[in-house]
Design an enzyme around this catalytic site. Sequence first.
Site, short mmCIF file in Angstrom:
data_model
loop_
_atom_site.label_atom_id
_atom_site.label_comp_id
_atom_site.label_asym_id
_atom_site.label_seq_id
_atom_site.Cartn_x
_atom_site.Cartn_y
_atom_site.Cartn_z
N ASP A 51 -26.25 -21.33 -20.24
CA ASP A 51 -27.56 -20.66 -20.21
C ASP A 51 -28.48 -21.27 -21.28
O ASP A 51 -29.63 -20.88 -21.41
CB ASP A 51 -27.43 -19.13 -20.35
CG ASP A 51 -26.83 -18.70 -21.66
OD1 ASP A 51 -26.41 -19.56 -22.46
OD2 ASP A 51 -26.77 -17.47 -21.91
N SER A 52 -27.94 -22.28 -22.01
CA SER A 52 -28.80 -23.10 -22.88
C SER A 52 -29.89 -23.77 -22.04
O SER A 52 -30.84 -24.31 -22.59
CB SER A 52 -27.97 -24.16 -23.62
OG SER A 52 -27.16 -24.89 -22.71
N ASP A 90 -22.25 -20.36 -16.71
CA ASP A 90 -22.49 -19.31 -17.68
C ASP A 90 -23.03 -18.06 -16.98
O ASP A 90 -23.89 -18.18 -16.10
CB ASP A 90 -23.57 -19.78 -18.67
CG ASP A 90 -23.13 -19.64 -20.11
OD1 ASP A 90 -22.10 -18.98 -20.37
OD2 ASP A 90 -23.82 -20.20 -20.98
N LYS A 120 -18.30 -18.18 -17.50
CA LYS A 120 -18.16 -17.92 -18.94
C LYS A 120 -19.03 -16.74 -19.31
O LYS A 120 -20.13 -16.59 -18.78
CB LYS A 120 -18.59 -19.16 -19.74
CG LYS A 120 -18.64 -18.91 -21.25
CD LYS A 120 -18.83 -20.19 -22.04
CE LYS A 120 -20.26 -20.58 -22.30
NZ LYS A 120 -21.08 -19.57 -22.98
N GLU A 189 -18.14 -20.80 -31.34
CA GLU A 189 -19.42 -21.40 -31.73
C GLU A 189 -19.76 -21.10 -33.18
O GLU A 189 -19.76 -19.94 -33.60
CB GLU A 189 -20.55 -20.91 -30.79
CG GLU A 189 -21.89 -21.54 -31.16
CD GLU A 189 -22.96 -21.44 -30.09
OE1 GLU A 189 -22.66 -20.99 -28.95
OE2 GLU A 189 -24.11 -21.83 -30.38
O1 KIV Z 1 -25.12 -22.22 -23.02
C1 KIV Z 1 -24.47 -23.13 -23.54
O2 KIV Z 1 -24.79 -24.31 -23.45
C2 KIV Z 1 -23.27 -22.75 -24.27
C3 KIV Z 1 -22.62 -23.79 -25.11
C4 KIV Z 1 -23.37 -23.96 -26.38
C5 KIV Z 1 -21.20 -23.51 -25.37
O3 KIV Z 1 -22.87 -21.62 -24.23
#
Ligand code: KIV
Length: 271
Positions: A51-52, A90, A120, A189
């Site tokens: 979700d980044s 995510d 995730k 993290e």
């Molecule tokens: O959203 C994302 O990219 C993440 C990573 C930083 C593990 O959760």
Amino acid sequence: MSAQGDFKKITTKTLQLMKDRGEKIGALTAYDFITAKVMDAAGVDLILVGDSLGNVVQGHETTLPVTMDDIVYHTKAVTRGVERAMVVADMPFMSYQLNVDEAFRNAGRIMKETLAGAVKLEGGRRVADRVWRVTEAGIPVMGHIGLTPQSIHQFGSYKQRGSSESERKEILEDAKILEEAGAFAVVLEKIPKELAKEVTERLKIPTIGIGAGAGCDGQILVTPDMLGMNKEFHPRFVRHYARLADECDRAFRNYLNDVKQLKFPTDEESY
Ligand code: KIV
């Protein structure tokens, strides 16, 4: 033999085998078809549609605005480019926080529509019931503890977690709770490297670190960060493996120059 040549298709079982053999897991994020295709061909073991994408694709300050539709859209694009890597999607903010049924329904939608291999979600004990229910339905779940960006407004900053004794204890317990709930791996993290190493040694399942030192079973970075796409963002845990912002800038300027000076296209580049 390296993981790249050893496994045809990466599954949760492969990742477990890699931990058991002491072979490091190389993970990165991707949000589109072509990047995922190049990454997969390079041998990246796990591709996270994080979700980044709220930050690096959509330009938001936080990951909170990311929706289920966004994750489904980007994960579909990524899975089309991938043959070998395990693709993890995510679960966005508010897709699993409400209750177990909501988490179950949304995890099911992601798996059905995107062909991802797993989902995730962020949090420890407070999401253990979701992890258990989703896993029980045959959907692999990856945990995520330490700095959890979806809780940024609760924490108030992106500072490292796990420095105090109470946070350290909480992270150790949460990791174990996630494992017991059925998670196949856990992202750690931005926590002290000694703590990440301790979690990794205590868990049977693999840990994937980001800003958590070399003691984890694998590493993950946000791809535009490690490619140097955003020159202003360079925290100490990000290594720049390329300077794409500079490279793109050069290409765009050269192209513009050629167009304006009638150097592009040539006859050879025309029909
Ligand atoms: O959203 C994302 O990219 C993440 C990573 C930083 C593990 O959760």
